[in-house]
Write an enzyme that holds these catalytic residues in place. Structure first.
Site, mmCIF file in Angstrom:
data_model
loop_
_atom_site.group_PDB
_atom_site.id
_atom_site.type_symbol
_atom_site.label_atom_id
_atom_site.label_comp_id
_atom_site.label_asym_id
_atom_site.label_seq_id
_atom_site.Cartn_x
_atom_site.Cartn_y
_atom_site.Cartn_z
ATOM 1 N N HIS A 62 -7.785 36.298 16.822
ATOM 2 C CA HIS A 62 -6.929 36.799 17.898
ATOM 3 C C HIS A 62 -6.711 35.672 18.893
ATOM 4 O O HIS A 62 -7.639 35.284 19.599
ATOM 5 C CB HIS A 62 -7.590 37.990 18.603
ATOM 6 C CG HIS A 62 -7.779 39.175 17.714
ATOM 7 N ND1 HIS A 62 -6.850 40.186 17.612
ATOM 8 C CD2 HIS A 62 -8.778 39.507 16.853
ATOM 9 C CE1 HIS A 62 -7.272 41.089 16.742
ATOM 10 N NE2 HIS A 62 -8.444 40.699 16.259
ATOM 11 N N ARG A 64 -4.455 35.099 22.127
ATOM 12 C CA ARG A 64 -3.932 36.188 22.967
ATOM 13 C C ARG A 64 -2.551 35.949 23.521
ATOM 14 O O ARG A 64 -2.134 36.642 24.446
ATOM 15 C CB ARG A 64 -4.912 36.446 24.110
ATOM 16 C CG ARG A 64 -6.348 36.725 23.670
ATOM 17 C CD ARG A 64 -6.448 37.942 22.793
ATOM 18 N NE ARG A 64 -7.848 38.383 22.650
ATOM 19 C CZ ARG A 64 -8.218 39.428 21.961
ATOM 20 N NH1 ARG A 64 -7.310 40.156 21.321
ATOM 21 N NH2 ARG A 64 -9.488 39.771 21.891
ATOM 22 N N ASN A 94 -1.824 41.850 17.819
ATOM 23 C CA ASN A 94 -2.030 42.744 18.981
ATOM 24 C C ASN A 94 -1.983 41.996 20.313
ATOM 25 O O ASN A 94 -2.917 42.000 21.094
ATOM 26 C CB ASN A 94 -3.332 43.560 18.840
ATOM 27 C CG ASN A 94 -4.587 42.708 18.753
ATOM 28 O OD1 ASN A 94 -4.527 41.527 18.425
ATOM 29 N ND2 ASN A 94 -5.731 43.298 19.054
ATOM 30 N N HIS A 179 -7.391 47.225 9.268
ATOM 31 C CA HIS A 179 -8.499 47.487 10.199
ATOM 32 C C HIS A 179 -8.808 48.975 10.004
ATOM 33 O O HIS A 179 -7.971 49.819 10.289
ATOM 34 C CB HIS A 179 -8.039 47.168 11.622
ATOM 35 C CG HIS A 179 -8.911 47.723 12.711
ATOM 36 N ND1 HIS A 179 -9.589 46.919 13.607
ATOM 37 C CD2 HIS A 179 -9.197 48.994 13.076
ATOM 38 C CE1 HIS A 179 -10.264 47.672 14.463
ATOM 39 N NE2 HIS A 179 -10.040 48.939 14.171
ATOM 40 N N HIS A 232 -12.928 42.933 8.303
ATOM 41 C CA HIS A 232 -14.262 43.135 8.890
ATOM 42 C C HIS A 232 -15.040 44.366 8.385
ATOM 43 O O HIS A 232 -15.373 45.261 9.152
ATOM 44 C CB HIS A 232 -14.206 43.150 10.415
ATOM 45 C CG HIS A 232 -13.108 43.974 11.040
ATOM 46 N ND1 HIS A 232 -12.884 45.283 10.726
ATOM 47 C CD2 HIS A 232 -12.176 43.645 11.966
ATOM 48 C CE1 HIS A 232 -11.869 45.725 11.441
ATOM 49 N NE2 HIS A 232 -11.419 44.752 12.194
ATOM 50 N N ASN A 278 -15.916 45.692 17.407
ATOM 51 C CA ASN A 278 -15.408 46.789 16.606
ATOM 52 C C ASN A 278 -14.963 46.278 15.247
ATOM 53 O O ASN A 278 -14.065 45.455 15.188
ATOM 54 C CB ASN A 278 -14.206 47.408 17.338
ATOM 55 C CG ASN A 278 -13.789 48.708 16.738
ATOM 56 O OD1 ASN A 278 -14.453 49.251 15.882
ATOM 57 N ND2 ASN A 278 -12.645 49.207 17.182
ATOM 58 N N ASP A 305 -12.823 37.277 12.894
ATOM 59 C CA ASP A 305 -12.346 38.249 13.896
ATOM 60 C C ASP A 305 -12.575 37.686 15.313
ATOM 61 O O ASP A 305 -13.004 38.402 16.228
ATOM 62 C CB ASP A 305 -13.023 39.612 13.750
ATOM 63 C CG ASP A 305 -12.259 40.719 14.500
ATOM 64 O OD1 ASP A 305 -11.168 40.437 15.023
ATOM 65 O OD2 ASP A 305 -12.766 41.854 14.561
ATOM 66 N N HIS A 309 -12.426 37.275 25.063
ATOM 67 C CA HIS A 309 -12.114 38.080 26.250
ATOM 68 C C HIS A 309 -12.562 37.298 27.477
ATOM 69 O O HIS A 309 -13.411 36.401 27.377
ATOM 70 C CB HIS A 309 -12.836 39.432 26.205
ATOM 71 C CG HIS A 309 -12.292 40.346 25.163
ATOM 72 N ND1 HIS A 309 -11.033 40.894 25.218
ATOM 73 C CD2 HIS A 309 -12.846 40.809 24.005
ATOM 74 C CE1 HIS A 309 -10.829 41.659 24.161
ATOM 75 N NE2 HIS A 309 -11.910 41.617 23.395
ATOM 76 N N PHE A 323 -13.941 45.573 23.283
ATOM 77 C CA PHE A 323 -14.604 45.206 22.025
ATOM 78 C C PHE A 323 -14.238 43.773 21.644
ATOM 79 O O PHE A 323 -13.099 43.366 21.832
ATOM 80 C CB PHE A 323 -14.116 46.114 20.895
ATOM 81 C CG PHE A 323 -14.613 47.531 20.952
ATOM 82 C CD1 PHE A 323 -15.858 47.855 20.436
ATOM 83 C CD2 PHE A 323 -13.822 48.551 21.475
ATOM 84 C CE1 PHE A 323 -16.312 49.173 20.449
ATOM 85 C CE2 PHE A 323 -14.266 49.875 21.488
ATOM 86 C CZ PHE A 323 -15.524 50.181 20.979
HETATM 87 O O1 DOR Z 1 -13.848 43.718 18.219
HETATM 88 C C1 DOR Z 1 -12.635 43.721 18.063
HETATM 89 N N1 DOR Z 1 -11.815 43.045 18.886
HETATM 90 N N2 DOR Z 1 -12.144 44.440 17.072
HETATM 91 C C2 DOR Z 1 -10.838 44.627 16.929
HETATM 92 O O2 DOR Z 1 -10.458 45.274 16.014
HETATM 93 C C3 DOR Z 1 -9.885 44.071 17.903
HETATM 94 C C4 DOR Z 1 -10.439 42.896 18.564
HETATM 95 C C5 DOR Z 1 -9.668 42.470 19.770
HETATM 96 O O3 DOR Z 1 -8.428 42.358 19.685
HETATM 97 O O4 DOR Z 1 -10.275 42.199 20.809
HETATM 98 ZN ZN ZN Z 2 -9.942 44.871 13.623
HETATM 99 ZN ZN ZN Z 3 -9.424 41.730 14.751
#
Ligand code: DOR
Ligand code: ZN
Ligand code: ZN
Length: 439
Positions: A62, A64, A94, A179, A232, A278, A305, A309, A323
């Site tokens: 990811h 961002r 996302n 997912h 995952h 997650n 994954d 953050h 998550f």
């Molecule tokens: O832990 C996770 N973070 N699982 C996910 O499916 C999404 C991801 C996120 O975008 O932060």
């Molecule tokens: Zn995921």
């Molecule tokens: Zn992910």
């Protein structure tokens, strides 16, 4: 421009090579892989004692951008990839706005070209805005560079929409990255359901949250002929179902994240959101089954994954924080420490799961060191021992449960298209950014 990599242990799944060899790179292409190449080169890398693998490929990160640049940008994410030994990364859609249109795919590709040499390959959303209703234009998205479609962050909950998406994906020939999480079953859960959640006083996430969607999606892949890649996987039953799907000859592959084979729920001792992701950290029995699945090649891929953050978000309580954990800069050493050093995986299997198989799944001509191929190469010192320090991460996300952990296996060089983009020799570390032409 020529580079000669001397005396490395060359591990190439495509030719089943695991031998000490020299590699000559000319103008970004692997020219030859032989014993004792005696050529003059512009640049010589002494790889004695090191493992030389095809450039690592992470199918699941990811970055961002756009929308959450305070967590990570394509530039900082790519720098983290270089530092982690990854030459190619696939980024999830996302973002804000969601990567669900040709314009957004183009934006990611153009931005990546502008800021990094790392191959950044975008994954498009399955439905517009990831709202679960209107399926995006897979054909156009693929034509413009999307290498997979995914609703990652959540599942497509409506089975009719999920089936239709797989039918279209099969027609277009684009893989579906699933997912697996039942939104209704997960309710307010934040960590694995069980004694530990009770002890800490948090709502639990049962294995069934994942398992029911894994089962559904495998059945839908069978129903539609879609190529399904399960993201995952964290549970025993996921591994069992992937095994069954493969025995049936279905086009199903699966990934495991390093945190899911390294940690269990029992490693969570306090309300520390750096342990919140997650799917969640599972039980010892789940972790053992995941490791067995990797060893037996039921599980095809190790993917991070990587979910950066912001510090302020992860400082919140387990219940409140988002998550996800960062993964790009710890994946090689966790894999080496937990799986290779312990004899669960051979170095060859590591190269398969971190490069060769990912390339196959998304259909790119990478993941090998055969002469004639693009020189994407990762060089690892298997014996180096160090302590993970998140302050040193190139990622903006310092959210890791592995800070302070002693590990083995350190990336020495990351080479993309024949160009060194990261080096770490004699205690001196260097990320070499793209040459930006001066105006
Ligand atoms: O832990 C996770 N973070 N699982 C996910 O499916 C999404 C991801 C996120 O975008 O932060
Ligand atoms: Zn995921
Ligand atoms: Zn992910």
């Amino acid at each position: 421009m020529t580079t000669l990599i001397k005396n490395g242990r060359v591990i190439d799944p495509a030719s089943k090579t695991d031998e000490v060899r020299d590699i000559l790179v000319e103008n970004g292409i692997i020219k030859s892989v032989e014993k004792n190449i005696d050529a003059a080169a512009d640049h010589v890398i002494d790889a004695e004692g090191y493992m030389v693998m095809p450039g690592l490929i992470d199918l699941h990160v990811h970055f961002r951008e756009p929308g959450f640049e305070h967590k990570e940008t394509i530039r900082t994410g790519a720098r983290a990839a270089a530092r982690g030994g990854f030459t190619t990364v696939c980024c999830m859609p996302n973002t804000k706005p969601v990567i669900d249109s040709v314009d957004m795919i183009k934006m990611v590709i153009d931005k990546a070209k502008e800021v990094t040499d790392i191959n950044v390959l975008p994954i498009a959303a399955i439905t517009a805005g990831q709202d679960g209703e209107y399926i995006t234009d897979f054909e156009k998205l693929k034509e413009n560079g999307a290498i997979a479609v995914s609703e990652d962050g959540k599942s497509v909950m409506n089975a009719r929409v999920a089936r239709q998406a797989m039918r279209l994906a099969a027609q277009v020939g684009i893989p579906v990255f699933a997912h697996c999480e039942d939104k209704n079953l997960v309710a307010r859960g934040v960590m694995n359901a069980g004694e530990k959640a009770k002890e800490l006083g948090f709502y639990g996430i049962m294995n069934a949250v994942e398992d029911v969607i894994v089962a559904r999606d495998i059945l839908l892949a069978k129903n539609t002929g879609a190529q399904l890649h399960l993201c995952h996987c964290s549970t025993q039953d996921s591994v069992r179902m992937v095994k069954l799907a493969k025995e049936e000859g279905l086009n199903v592959t699966a990934e495991v994240a390093p945190h899911h084979f390294t940690l269990t729920e029992d490693d969570i001792h306090s309300d520390d959101a750096n342990f919140k992701m997650n799917p969640p950290l599972r039980s010892r029995a789940d972790v053992e089954t995941l490791k067995g699945g990797l060893k037996d090649d039921v599980m095809d891929v190790i993917a991070t994954d990587h979910a950066p953050h912001h510090k302020t978000e992860k400082e919140r309580s387990f219940t409140e924080a988002p998550f996800g954990i960062t993964g790009l800069e710890t994946s090689v050493s966790l894999t080496m420490t937990e799986l290779v050093k312990t004899g669960i995986l051979t170095p060859m299997q590591m190269a398969e799961k971190m490069s060769y198989n990912p390339a196959k799944i998304i259909g790119i001509d990478k993941g090998t060191l055969l002469p004639g191929k693009t020189a994407d190469i990762t060089i690892i010192d298997p014996e180096a021992e160090y302590v993970i320090n998140s302050d040193r991460f190139a990622s903006m996300g310092k959210n890791t449960p592995f800070n302070g952990r002693k590990v083995y296996g350190q990336v020495r060089y990351t080479i993309v298209n024949g160009r060194v983009v990261y080096s770490n020799k004699n205690g001196s570390e260097c990320i070499i950014d793209k040459d930006v032409p001066k105006v």
